[in-house]
Motif scaffolding. Structure first.
Motif, PDB file in Angstrom:
ATOM      1  N   PHE A   4       0.830  -1.209   0.000  1.00 54.99           N
ATOM      2  CA  PHE A   4       0.000   0.000   0.000  1.00 54.99           C
ATOM      3  C   PHE A   4       0.862   1.255   0.000  1.00 54.99           C
ATOM      4  O   PHE A   4       0.549   2.229  -0.686  1.00 54.99           O
ATOM      5  N   GLN A   5       1.949   1.241   0.748  1.00 56.12           N
ATOM      6  CA  GLN A   5       2.817   2.414   0.831  1.00 56.12           C
ATOM      7  C   GLN A   5       3.614   2.641  -0.438  1.00 56.12           C
ATOM      8  O   GLN A   5       4.215   3.696  -0.608  1.00 56.12           O
ATOM      9  N   VAL A   9       1.288   9.044  -2.597  1.00 54.12           N
ATOM     10  CA  VAL A   9       0.573   9.533  -1.416  1.00 54.12           C
ATOM     11  C   VAL A   9      -0.865   9.961  -1.745  1.00 54.12           C
ATOM     12  O   VAL A   9      -1.794   9.582  -1.030  1.00 54.12           O
ATOM     13  N   PRO A  10      -1.123  10.739  -2.807  1.00 55.69           N
ATOM     14  CA  PRO A  10      -2.522  11.101  -3.095  1.00 55.69           C
ATOM     15  C   PRO A  10      -3.415   9.877  -3.358  1.00 55.69           C
ATOM     16  O   PRO A  10      -4.578   9.870  -2.952  1.00 55.69           O
ATOM     17  N   LEU A  11      -2.871   8.846  -3.978  1.00 54.30           N
ATOM     18  CA  LEU A  11      -3.654   7.642  -4.229  1.00 54.30           C
ATOM     19  C   LEU A  11      -3.921   6.891  -2.930  1.00 54.30           C
ATOM     20  O   LEU A  11      -5.028   6.385  -2.709  1.00 54.30           O
ATOM     21  N   GLN A  12      -2.931   6.818  -2.048  1.00 47.79           N
ATOM     22  CA  GLN A  12      -3.138   6.185  -0.740  1.00 47.79           C
ATOM     23  C   GLN A  12      -4.279   6.889  -0.005  1.00 47.79           C
ATOM     24  O   GLN A  12      -5.189   6.247   0.530  1.00 47.79           O
ATOM     25  N   SER A  13      -4.222   8.208   0.006  1.00 47.51           N
ATOM     26  CA  SER A  13      -5.248   8.987   0.688  1.00 47.51           C
ATOM     27  C   SER A  13      -6.614   8.767   0.043  1.00 47.51           C
ATOM     28  O   SER A  13      -7.613   8.567   0.739  1.00 47.51           O
ATOM     29  N   ALA A  14      -6.665   8.779  -1.274  1.00 46.32           N
ATOM     30  CA  ALA A  14      -7.938   8.600  -1.981  1.00 46.32           C
ATOM     31  C   ALA A  14      -8.538   7.221  -1.697  1.00 46.32           C
ATOM     32  O   ALA A  14      -9.752   7.105  -1.465  1.00 46.32           O
ATOM     33  N   LEU A  15      -7.722   6.184  -1.717  1.00 45.41           N
ATOM     34  CA  LEU A  15      -8.234   4.830  -1.451  1.00 45.41           C
ATOM     35  C   LEU A  15      -8.792   4.714  -0.030  1.00 45.41           C
ATOM     36  O   LEU A  15      -9.860   4.134   0.176  1.00 45.41           O
ATOM     37  N   LEU A  16      -8.075   5.277   0.931  1.00 50.91           N
ATOM     38  CA  LEU A  16      -8.569   5.262   2.308  1.00 50.91           C
ATOM     39  C   LEU A  16      -9.860   6.074   2.433  1.00 50.91           C
ATOM     40  O   LEU A  16     -10.789   5.675   3.151  1.00 50.91           O
ATOM     41  N   LEU A  17      -9.945   7.197   1.721  1.00 51.72           N
ATOM     42  CA  LEU A  17     -11.157   8.007   1.764  1.00 51.72           C
ATOM     43  C   LEU A  17     -12.339   7.311   1.104  1.00 51.72           C
ATOM     44  O   LEU A  17     -13.478   7.459   1.549  1.00 51.72           O
TER      45      LEU A  17
END
Length: 119
Positions: A4-5, A9-17
Protein backbone atom coordinates in the motif's frame (compact mmCIF):
# COMPACT_ATOMS: atom_id res chain seq x y z
CA UNK A 1 7.78 -1.08 2.69
CA UNK A 2 4.24 -2.41 2.39
CA UNK A 3 2.43 -2.80 -0.91
CA UNK A 4 0.00 0.00 0.00
CA UNK A 5 2.82 2.41 0.83
CA UNK A 6 4.31 1.87 -2.62
CA UNK A 7 1.38 3.85 -4.09
CA UNK A 8 1.72 7.62 -4.51
CA UNK A 9 0.57 9.53 -1.42
CA UNK A 10 -2.52 11.10 -3.10
CA UNK A 11 -3.65 7.64 -4.23
CA UNK A 12 -3.14 6.19 -0.74
CA UNK A 13 -5.25 8.99 0.69
CA UNK A 14 -7.94 8.60 -1.98
CA UNK A 15 -8.23 4.83 -1.45
CA UNK A 16 -8.57 5.26 2.31
CA UNK A 17 -11.16 8.01 1.76
CA UNK A 18 -13.19 5.79 -0.58
CA UNK A 19 -13.36 3.09 2.09
CA UNK A 20 -14.08 5.68 4.76
CA UNK A 21 -16.93 7.11 2.71
CA UNK A 22 -18.51 3.70 2.25
CA UNK A 23 -18.76 3.41 6.04
CA UNK A 24 -19.85 7.05 6.37
CA UNK A 25 -22.64 6.62 3.84
CA UNK A 26 -23.93 3.50 5.59
CA UNK A 27 -23.70 5.24 8.97
CA UNK A 28 -25.59 8.29 7.73
CA UNK A 29 -28.19 6.69 5.46
CA UNK A 30 -28.19 2.89 5.83
CA UNK A 31 -30.59 3.03 8.78
CA UNK A 32 -33.25 4.50 6.49
CA UNK A 33 -33.57 1.09 4.86
CA UNK A 34 -32.43 -1.32 7.57
CA UNK A 35 -33.81 0.25 10.74
CA UNK A 36 -36.81 2.31 9.63
CA UNK A 37 -39.06 0.60 12.19
CA UNK A 38 -36.60 1.01 15.08
CA UNK A 39 -36.55 4.04 17.41
CA UNK A 40 -34.21 6.80 16.23
CA UNK A 41 -31.84 6.41 19.19
CA UNK A 42 -31.19 2.74 18.32
CA UNK A 43 -30.38 3.79 14.76
CA UNK A 44 -28.11 6.50 16.17
CA UNK A 45 -26.14 4.04 18.30
CA UNK A 46 -25.76 1.62 15.39
CA UNK A 47 -24.67 4.52 13.16
CA UNK A 48 -22.09 5.58 15.74
CA UNK A 49 -20.69 2.06 15.71
CA UNK A 50 -20.39 2.14 11.93
CA UNK A 51 -18.92 5.64 12.05
CA UNK A 52 -16.06 4.36 14.22
CA UNK A 53 -14.78 2.42 11.22
CA UNK A 54 -15.19 5.52 9.07
CA UNK A 55 -12.92 7.47 11.41
CA UNK A 56 -10.40 4.65 11.63
CA UNK A 57 -9.91 5.12 7.87
CA UNK A 58 -10.58 8.85 7.49
CA UNK A 59 -8.03 10.05 10.05
CA UNK A 60 -5.12 8.12 8.49
CA UNK A 61 -6.33 9.17 5.01
CA UNK A 62 -6.02 12.83 5.95
CA UNK A 63 -2.70 12.36 7.74
CA UNK A 64 -1.22 10.56 4.74
CA UNK A 65 -2.70 13.06 2.28
CA UNK A 66 -1.47 16.07 4.28
CA UNK A 67 2.09 15.00 3.49
CA UNK A 68 1.68 16.32 -0.07
CA UNK A 69 -1.69 18.10 -0.26
CA UNK A 70 -3.21 21.13 1.39
CA UNK A 71 -6.20 20.83 3.70
CA UNK A 72 -8.34 22.46 1.01
CA UNK A 73 -7.25 19.89 -1.54
CA UNK A 74 -8.00 17.08 0.90
CA UNK A 75 -11.47 18.50 1.57
CA UNK A 76 -12.37 18.86 -2.10
CA UNK A 77 -11.04 15.36 -2.83
CA UNK A 78 -13.18 14.01 0.03
CA UNK A 79 -16.29 15.76 -1.35
CA UNK A 80 -15.73 14.34 -4.84
CA UNK A 81 -15.28 10.87 -3.35
CA UNK A 82 -18.31 11.34 -1.11
CA UNK A 83 -20.59 12.10 -4.06
CA UNK A 84 -19.03 9.24 -6.04
CA UNK A 85 -19.91 6.83 -3.23
CA UNK A 86 -23.28 8.37 -2.35
CA UNK A 87 -24.89 8.33 -5.79
CA UNK A 88 -24.50 4.56 -6.41
CA UNK A 89 -25.54 3.91 -2.78
CA UNK A 90 -28.70 6.01 -3.16
CA UNK A 91 -29.62 4.49 -6.50
CA UNK A 92 -28.71 0.84 -6.01
CA UNK A 93 -29.04 0.31 -2.24
CA UNK A 94 -31.82 2.73 -1.29
CA UNK A 95 -33.62 2.44 -4.63
CA UNK A 96 -33.76 6.20 -5.23
CA UNK A 97 -34.18 7.38 -8.81
CA UNK A 98 -31.10 8.76 -10.55
CA UNK A 99 -31.45 12.52 -10.93
CA UNK A 100 -29.84 14.85 -13.39
CA UNK A 101 -28.98 17.01 -10.38
CA UNK A 102 -26.33 14.44 -9.42
CA UNK A 103 -24.54 15.23 -12.68
CA UNK A 104 -24.77 18.99 -12.10
CA UNK A 105 -23.39 18.55 -8.57
CA UNK A 106 -20.56 16.40 -9.95
CA UNK A 107 -19.71 19.08 -12.51
CA UNK A 108 -19.56 21.69 -9.75
CA UNK A 109 -17.17 19.43 -7.82
CA UNK A 110 -15.03 18.98 -10.93
CA UNK A 111 -14.76 22.77 -11.05
CA UNK A 112 -13.88 22.88 -7.34
CA UNK A 113 -11.24 20.20 -7.84
CA UNK A 114 -9.79 22.10 -10.79
CA UNK A 115 -9.37 25.27 -8.77
CA UNK A 116 -7.96 23.49 -5.70
CA UNK A 117 -5.45 21.35 -7.62
CA UNK A 118 -4.27 23.71 -10.37
CA UNK A 119 -0.67 24.71 -10.05
Amino acid sequence: MSFFQSFPVPLQSALLLVLSNVFMTFAWYGHLKNMASKPWFIAAFVSWGIALFEYLLQVPANRVGAQQMTVGQLKVMQEVISLSVFVPFAVFYLGQPFKLDYIWAALCLVGAAYFMFRA
